[in-house]
Design a protein around this motif. Sequence first.
Motif, PDB file in Angstrom:
ATOM      1  N   ASP A  99     -14.339   0.574  -0.748  1.00  0.00           N
ATOM      2  CA  ASP A  99     -14.449  -0.453  -1.794  1.00  0.00           C
ATOM      3  C   ASP A  99     -13.945  -1.799  -1.263  1.00  0.00           C
ATOM      4  O   ASP A  99     -13.198  -1.873  -0.280  1.00  0.00           O
ATOM      5  CB  ASP A  99     -13.720  -0.050  -3.071  1.00  0.00           C
ATOM      6  CG  ASP A  99     -12.207   0.036  -2.911  1.00  0.00           C
ATOM      7  OD1 ASP A  99     -11.727  -0.046  -1.770  1.00  0.00           O
ATOM      8  OD2 ASP A  99     -11.496   0.185  -3.923  1.00  0.00           O
ATOM      9  N   ARG A 131       0.842  -1.213   0.000  1.00  0.00           N
ATOM     10  CA  ARG A 131       0.000   0.000   0.000  1.00  0.00           C
ATOM     11  C   ARG A 131       0.869   1.252   0.000  1.00  0.00           C
ATOM     12  O   ARG A 131       1.986   1.255   0.532  1.00  0.00           O
ATOM     13  CB  ARG A 131      -0.952  -0.005   1.192  1.00  0.00           C
ATOM     14  CG  ARG A 131      -1.993  -1.131   1.117  1.00  0.00           C
ATOM     15  CD  ARG A 131      -3.007  -1.064   2.244  1.00  0.00           C
ATOM     16  NE  ARG A 131      -3.979  -2.172   2.182  1.00  0.00           N
ATOM     17  CZ  ARG A 131      -5.212  -2.069   1.710  1.00  0.00           C
ATOM     18  NH1 ARG A 131      -5.643  -0.894   1.230  1.00  0.00           N
ATOM     19  NH2 ARG A 131      -6.030  -3.108   1.712  1.00  0.00           N
ATOM     20  N   HIS A 154     -10.184  -4.584   1.704  1.00  0.00           N
ATOM     21  CA  HIS A 154     -11.010  -3.387   1.863  1.00  0.00           C
ATOM     22  C   HIS A 154     -10.174  -2.129   1.605  1.00  0.00           C
ATOM     23  O   HIS A 154      -8.946  -2.138   1.754  1.00  0.00           O
ATOM     24  CB  HIS A 154     -11.594  -3.333   3.270  1.00  0.00           C
ATOM     25  CG  HIS A 154     -12.512  -4.471   3.601  1.00  0.00           C
ATOM     26  ND1 HIS A 154     -13.809  -4.530   3.131  1.00  0.00           N
ATOM     27  CD2 HIS A 154     -12.319  -5.604   4.327  1.00  0.00           C
ATOM     28  CE1 HIS A 154     -14.387  -5.650   3.569  1.00  0.00           C
ATOM     29  NE2 HIS A 154     -13.496  -6.320   4.286  1.00  0.00           N
ATOM     30  N   ASP A 155     -10.850  -1.059   1.211  1.00  0.00           N
ATOM     31  CA  ASP A 155     -10.196   0.238   0.967  1.00  0.00           C
ATOM     32  C   ASP A 155      -8.994   0.053   0.036  1.00  0.00           C
ATOM     33  O   ASP A 155      -7.859   0.421   0.346  1.00  0.00           O
ATOM     34  CB  ASP A 155      -9.738   0.876   2.286  1.00  0.00           C
ATOM     35  CG  ASP A 155     -10.892   1.081   3.250  1.00  0.00           C
ATOM     36  OD1 ASP A 155     -12.014   1.368   2.783  1.00  0.00           O
ATOM     37  OD2 ASP A 155     -10.678   0.957   4.469  1.00  0.00           O
ATOM     38  N   PHE A 163      -8.664   0.954  -3.587  1.00  0.00           N
ATOM     39  CA  PHE A 163      -8.334   2.132  -4.395  1.00  0.00           C
ATOM     40  C   PHE A 163      -9.080   3.374  -3.923  1.00  0.00           C
ATOM     41  O   PHE A 163      -8.763   4.492  -4.333  1.00  0.00           O
ATOM     42  CB  PHE A 163      -8.638   1.866  -5.867  1.00  0.00           C
ATOM     43  CG  PHE A 163      -7.800   0.767  -6.465  1.00  0.00           C
ATOM     44  CD1 PHE A 163      -6.427   0.918  -6.602  1.00  0.00           C
ATOM     45  CD2 PHE A 163      -8.369  -0.426  -6.871  1.00  0.00           C
ATOM     46  CE1 PHE A 163      -5.650  -0.101  -7.143  1.00  0.00           C
ATOM     47  CE2 PHE A 163      -7.598  -1.455  -7.411  1.00  0.00           C
ATOM     48  CZ  PHE A 163      -6.231  -1.293  -7.542  1.00  0.00           C
ATOM     49  N   GLU A 164     -10.101   3.146  -3.099  1.00  0.00           N
ATOM     50  CA  GLU A 164     -10.846   4.250  -2.496  1.00  0.00           C
ATOM     51  C   GLU A 164     -11.500   3.743  -1.222  1.00  0.00           C
ATOM     52  O   GLU A 164     -11.660   2.544  -1.030  1.00  0.00           O
ATOM     53  CB  GLU A 164     -11.905   4.784  -3.466  1.00  0.00           C
ATOM     54  CG  GLU A 164     -12.932   3.748  -3.902  1.00  0.00           C
ATOM     55  CD  GLU A 164     -13.893   4.275  -4.944  1.00  0.00           C
ATOM     56  OE1 GLU A 164     -13.598   5.350  -5.506  1.00  0.00           O
ATOM     57  OE2 GLU A 164     -14.919   3.624  -5.182  1.00  0.00           O
ATOM     58  N   ARG A 165     -11.866   4.660  -0.337  1.00  0.00           N
ATOM     59  CA  ARG A 165     -12.470   4.267   0.921  1.00  0.00           C
ATOM     60  C   ARG A 165     -13.801   3.552   0.683  1.00  0.00           C
ATOM     61  O   ARG A 165     -14.642   4.019  -0.085  1.00  0.00           O
ATOM     62  CB  ARG A 165     -12.705   5.487   1.818  1.00  0.00           C
ATOM     63  CG  ARG A 165     -11.453   6.263   2.170  1.00  0.00           C
ATOM     64  CD  ARG A 165     -10.459   5.439   2.957  1.00  0.00           C
ATOM     65  NE  ARG A 165      -9.207   6.178   3.180  1.00  0.00           N
ATOM     66  CZ  ARG A 165      -8.060   5.623   3.519  1.00  0.00           C
ATOM     67  NH1 ARG A 165      -7.987   4.309   3.661  1.00  0.00           N
ATOM     68  NH2 ARG A 165      -6.976   6.367   3.694  1.00  0.00           N
ATOM     69  N   TRP A 199     -12.546  -5.814  -2.640  1.00  0.00           N
ATOM     70  CA  TRP A 199     -12.060  -6.596  -3.763  1.00  0.00           C
ATOM     71  C   TRP A 199     -11.771  -8.020  -3.311  1.00  0.00           C
ATOM     72  O   TRP A 199     -11.299  -8.257  -2.193  1.00  0.00           O
ATOM     73  CB  TRP A 199     -10.783  -5.982  -4.353  1.00  0.00           C
ATOM     74  CG  TRP A 199     -11.008  -4.663  -5.019  1.00  0.00           C
ATOM     75  CD1 TRP A 199     -11.374  -3.483  -4.424  1.00  0.00           C
ATOM     76  CD2 TRP A 199     -10.902  -4.375  -6.422  1.00  0.00           C
ATOM     77  NE1 TRP A 199     -11.488  -2.484  -5.361  1.00  0.00           N
ATOM     78  CE2 TRP A 199     -11.198  -3.003  -6.595  1.00  0.00           C
ATOM     79  CE3 TRP A 199     -10.557  -5.140  -7.537  1.00  0.00           C
ATOM     80  CZ2 TRP A 199     -11.176  -2.395  -7.840  1.00  0.00           C
ATOM     81  CZ3 TRP A 199     -10.531  -4.536  -8.785  1.00  0.00           C
ATOM     82  CH2 TRP A 199     -10.842  -3.171  -8.931  1.00  0.00           C
ATOM     83  N   LYS A 230     -13.098  -6.646  -8.314  1.00  0.00           N
ATOM     84  CA  LYS A 230     -13.951  -5.758  -7.520  1.00  0.00           C
ATOM     85  C   LYS A 230     -15.272  -6.435  -7.180  1.00  0.00           C
ATOM     86  O   LYS A 230     -15.934  -7.020  -8.049  1.00  0.00           O
ATOM     87  CB  LYS A 230     -14.212  -4.460  -8.275  1.00  0.00           C
ATOM     88  CG  LYS A 230     -14.880  -3.394  -7.403  1.00  0.00           C
ATOM     89  CD  LYS A 230     -14.911  -2.038  -8.089  1.00  0.00           C
ATOM     90  CE  LYS A 230     -15.441  -0.962  -7.139  1.00  0.00           C
ATOM     91  NZ  LYS A 230     -15.450   0.370  -7.775  1.00  0.00           N
ATOM     92  N   LEU A 267      -0.954   6.673   1.497  1.00  0.00           N
ATOM     93  CA  LEU A 267      -2.348   6.950   1.841  1.00  0.00           C
ATOM     94  C   LEU A 267      -3.103   5.677   2.236  1.00  0.00           C
ATOM     95  O   LEU A 267      -4.288   5.748   2.583  1.00  0.00           O
ATOM     96  CB  LEU A 267      -3.055   7.635   0.676  1.00  0.00           C
ATOM     97  CG  LEU A 267      -2.515   9.018   0.281  1.00  0.00           C
ATOM     98  CD1 LEU A 267      -3.268   9.557  -0.935  1.00  0.00           C
ATOM     99  CD2 LEU A 267      -2.637   9.991   1.455  1.00  0.00           C
ATOM    100  N   PHE A 272      -3.597   2.994   0.146  1.00  0.00           N
ATOM    101  CA  PHE A 272      -4.253   2.337  -0.982  1.00  0.00           C
ATOM    102  C   PHE A 272      -3.295   1.391  -1.699  1.00  0.00           C
ATOM    103  O   PHE A 272      -2.070   1.563  -1.664  1.00  0.00           O
ATOM    104  CB  PHE A 272      -4.786   3.372  -1.965  1.00  0.00           C
ATOM    105  CG  PHE A 272      -5.853   4.263  -1.390  1.00  0.00           C
ATOM    106  CD1 PHE A 272      -7.025   3.719  -0.886  1.00  0.00           C
ATOM    107  CD2 PHE A 272      -5.674   5.636  -1.322  1.00  0.00           C
ATOM    108  CE1 PHE A 272      -8.009   4.531  -0.344  1.00  0.00           C
ATOM    109  CE2 PHE A 272      -6.658   6.460  -0.787  1.00  0.00           C
ATOM    110  CZ  PHE A 272      -7.832   5.905  -0.287  1.00  0.00           C
TER     111      PHE A 272
END
Length: 599
Positions: free
Chosen positions: A439, A385, A432-433, A435-437, A441, A405, A388, A390
């Motif tokens: 989401d 990651r 979790h989280d 590519f964005e809060r 996968w 996803k 941030l 991600f």
Amino acid sequence: MGWMTRRASDLACLKGALRTLRMTTPIAKHPTRVFPAIVDELAERWGDAPALLSDRESFTYRELAARANQYARWTLAQGIQKGHTVCLMMPNRPEYMALWLGVTRVGGVVALINSNLTGATLAHCVNVVSPTHVIVTADLLERYETARAFITSDAKLWVHGDAEPGLARIDRAVDAFSGAKLTGGETRALTIEDRALFIYTSGTTGLPKAANMNHYRLMLAGHAFAGVMATRPSDRMYDCLPMYHTAGGLVATGALLVNGGSVVIREKFSAREFWDDIERWNCTIFQYIGEFCRYLLNSPPHPKETVHRLRLACGNGLRPDVWPDFKRRFGIPHIIEFYAATEGNVSMFNFEDKEGAVGRIPWFLERRFPTKVVRFDIELQQPIRDPLGFCIECAPEEAGEVIGKILKDASKPGARFEGYATQAETDKKILHDVFERGDSWFRTGDLMRKDQDGYFYFVDRIGDTFRWKGENVSTTEVEETIGQFPGVEETNVYGVSIPGRDGRAGMAAVVVNAGFDLAGFRRHLANSLPDYARPLFLRIRGEMDVTSTFKQKKIDYVAQGFDPATTADPIYFDDPAEKAFVRIDRALHERIRSGGIRL
């Protein structure tokens, strides 16, 4: 790839994708239409046409529907409620499919138990799904008894076939019921959201996990691959893969049945009898998996290996070092390699015969099937990651973990992750989280690389790749290099620990023939692999331990390491002083462990 080649590839991929989408898009639009009920429709349409064929028994479409209806009525008579689980332990045969079709037709859930399991592992597979009934064929009863002491449920045991007096005989009980179409009062309201089966992971790296298979996934397996393979009534599928797994039990069967074709079912794969069977049954397609194709390629020439009507081979796990020789020697017109997980939401297909690629997601399908390759830390066994928090998408040709996803969209049930029988196992597979809060996968657990044209190439299973001398070693790539040397028939590469050394050293278990040249083999490795990737240890075996779907087992090999006391197999060490593979004895083993040899 030039623009003309790219255009041809896009066109082939587009045609295959459109066929598949035409077959699968209606599934979500008709949520009460489930596969066990469709069998009645198929019986009306195809009647006395052959559906499931074998040397043991055969069913026409009408007979398959009737037999399934008998099992459905047996299920109702036993008081099995919607959502109750029935464990099934039976070898490959047409009756196998009729049984689970009948039970799931009225809301039961069937756990498809690996017929090779014994003892505590078998008991685990039973216990994790809490069955009310267990069905075992008479020839597997002795194997089931090895697990009885560990089984915690009080499920009623039913035996299929001749058994000792006093045991309930399901085959006799079912014969007493009518095979006529179920009446309205006998059916139960089902939708594609309801659970139908438990299918277990192969257990190559631990105990098998029971993956949830709802009726949507049953529909998807058959209909999607009917589109992928463009099946037709004249097709005959040769199916010798275990019916307790998705490939042999759902894909190879459903893809033919939904379009009126027939399926030839063999209990087990036999390289010696494969081509005789293909010719005798007039098969046009066969389903492969794992090392299946390598076994055929390593077999002596067969007089019927090119005298066949095959138009297609479809499956997964065909390695790049086997692909071209396999296709050329046996005259296979078309190979469709695919990648998919029984329980996951990541799938892709190689419609273009691109050697070595497990599939492709072209630009025009990327939004519909969001799949990414993210950077992965081999030591931490987690995606890397950024500051941030991600995940970081890999550049083209950079290896990383493949993730899909998870979408909570009722119109796209295939984008969900249905999980396992236990929540803990389910949670391990979700990121979790990413590519964005917010989401989520699905983690495939597979390392791949993707090229500029969207083709995906398998690199390794997470847990198989290891670090040595500060570098990542892909066991799959090393195995392919080893497999190119004359005399090597099979290979299994893994990492082993050496006290006082960081990472794991490479070790290869190999099956070789009489012409194997150990000194030449060492030269081949030196010329083909960087120093850190060359196996430090070599174990020569008479045969390789594999699962029933030909996936190689590594757990025991890793635990035994390079200790000659753990096996009768000869184990060799690539001695830097001797510049040769030297057989390990007790004294040499201790010198390596104690740091007496500079590695």
